[in-house]
Design an enzyme around this catalytic site. Structure first.
Site, PDB file in Angstrom:
ATOM      1  N   GLY A   9      81.060  34.601 -56.586  1.00  0.00           N
ATOM      2  CA  GLY A   9      81.944  35.522 -55.851  1.00  0.00           C
ATOM      3  C   GLY A   9      83.383  35.037 -55.875  1.00  0.00           C
ATOM      4  N   ASN A  85      78.652  31.647 -52.491  1.00  0.00           N
ATOM      5  CA  ASN A  85      79.525  32.501 -51.676  1.00  0.00           C
ATOM      6  C   ASN A  85      79.303  33.987 -51.921  1.00  0.00           C
ATOM      7  OD1 ASN A  85      82.268  33.263 -50.332  1.00  0.00           O
ATOM      8  ND2 ASN A  85      82.505  33.939 -52.460  1.00  0.00           N
ATOM      9  N   SER A 138      77.492  32.967 -42.082  1.00  0.00           N
ATOM     10  CA  SER A 138      78.341  33.865 -41.283  1.00  0.00           C
ATOM     11  C   SER A 138      78.019  33.635 -39.816  1.00  0.00           C
ATOM     12  CB  SER A 138      78.023  35.317 -41.641  1.00  0.00           C
ATOM     13  OG  SER A 138      78.629  36.216 -40.725  1.00  0.00           O
ATOM     14  N   TYR A 151      72.002  42.858 -42.367  1.00  0.00           N
ATOM     15  CA  TYR A 151      73.017  41.877 -42.787  1.00  0.00           C
ATOM     16  C   TYR A 151      72.814  40.576 -41.998  1.00  0.00           C
ATOM     17  CZ  TYR A 151      77.415  39.460 -43.641  1.00  0.00           C
ATOM     18  OH  TYR A 151      78.345  38.506 -43.986  1.00  0.00           O
ATOM     19  N   LYS A 155      71.862  36.729 -43.344  1.00  0.00           N
ATOM     20  CA  LYS A 155      72.634  35.518 -43.076  1.00  0.00           C
ATOM     21  C   LYS A 155      71.816  34.502 -42.258  1.00  0.00           C
ATOM     22  CE  LYS A 155      76.251  36.328 -45.521  1.00  0.00           C
ATOM     23  NZ  LYS A 155      76.656  35.440 -46.624  1.00  0.00           N
ATOM     24  N   PRO A 181      81.867  31.758 -41.183  1.00  0.00           N
ATOM     25  CA  PRO A 181      83.032  32.356 -40.548  1.00  0.00           C
ATOM     26  C   PRO A 181      82.664  33.602 -39.743  1.00  0.00           C
ATOM     27  CG  PRO A 181      83.191  32.339 -42.976  1.00  0.00           C
ATOM     28  CD  PRO A 181      81.764  32.093 -42.610  1.00  0.00           C
TER      29      PRO A 181
END
Ligand code: NDP
Ligand code: 8X3
Length: 249
Positions: A9, A85, A138, A151, A155, A181
């Site tokens: 990525g 990533n 995340s 999602y 993660k 993050p």
């Protein structure tokens, strides 16, 4: 001797900023993504500082992923640092309305893609008994928010895989960690909302994390002494307290 990092990525956002940070710090680069023009452009920019090789493959494609990484020229084969990533959110819908295509995309890219890339890179690390893997998780891997369902699941899986890798690769002295993050202003929301107007408001009214902020933390993690492993980082912009609490103007 210079280290070599493979970044998935690398055509956008956090991956691209990490490539730029690593080049500044003298780390040779293998940059991966699907958009070849972007890979070419970034290679041209960063080749002024370090050696750069690009690989174009979709992490969903198991064979292509294994083939691409197996095709690396000799001088790029010893990967010291793997930054897993590549990933995105696809959609933001309550579970009862979720799209199966979105669910497939998130599980196939964020989870299975990460595994395919890791499977291709780890054998050389175990053979050399050296290496550092950083998985980009995340805040969504630590808490579930409304409509985040799949999602967030993808993660959470990234964090479970990170822990599993750290345990299994411990005998080889390979470092494994995750950087997680909160809101980062990248192309993430354009992808999540498929270019729709909803993306426009996501980073308005406060200062979100920038891709460079995350890249600096990733570099901090990879530049610690040999005996130090940054196992897990959760980072937010100052305005964000949790997935659902963001102080906006
Ligand atoms: P971007 O959309 O800016 O970048 C995503 C990158 O992933 C692109 O380089 C894209 O390259 C690559 N990618 C996407 N799908 C595939 C695929 N099927 N095969 C290969 N490469 C793919 O988003 P971010 O930089 O924000 O996201 C990077 C990571 O950070 C993701 O894992 C994301 O979940 C995570 N993250 C993001 C946050 C945010 O708020 N932005 C917060 C927390 C985590 P290309 O299209 O060229 O293939
Ligand atoms: C990206 C941050 O809050 O959109 O992982 O899930 S969030």
């Amino acid at each position: 001797m210079r280290k070599t990092a493979l970044i998935t990525g690398a055509t956008s956002g956090i991956g691209k900023a990490t490539a730029q940070e690593f080049a500044k710090q003298g780390i040779n680069l293998i940059l991966c993504g699907r958009r070849q023009e972007r890979l070419d452009k970034i290679k041209k920019e960063l080749s002024k500082k370090v050696d750069v090789h690009t690989l174009n493959f979709d992490v969903r494609d198991r064979e292509k992923t294994l083939e691409a990484i197996a095709s690396l020229p000799t001088e790029f084969q010893d990967i010291d640092i793997l930054i897993n990533n590549a990933g995105n959110a696809h959609g933001l819908d309550p579970i009862e309305n979720g799209s199966l295509d979105d669910w497939d995309a998130m599980m196939d890219i964020n989870v299975k893609g990460l595994l395919y890339v890791s499977k291709s890179v780890i054998p050389n690390m175990t053979k050399r008994k050296v290496g550092h893997i950083i998985n980009i998780g995340s805040s969504a891997g630590k808490e579930v928010y409304p409509k985040g369902n799949v999602y967030c699941a993808s993660k959470h899986a990234v964090l479970a895989i990170t822990e599993g890798m750290r345990i299994d690769l411990n005998p080889y002295g390979i470092k494994v960690g995750a950087v997680n993050p909160g809101l980062v202003e990248t192309e993430f929301s354009d992808v999540r909302f498929k270019g729709g107007k909803q993306a426009d408001g996501v980073y308005k009214g406060y200062k979100a994390l920038q891709a460079e902020d995350v890249a600096e933390v990733i570099y901090f993690a990879v530049s610690r002494p040999a005996h130090v492993n940054i196992a897990d980082v959760l980072m937010f912009c100052t305005a964000q307290a949790s997935s659902t609490i963001v102080k906006k103007n």
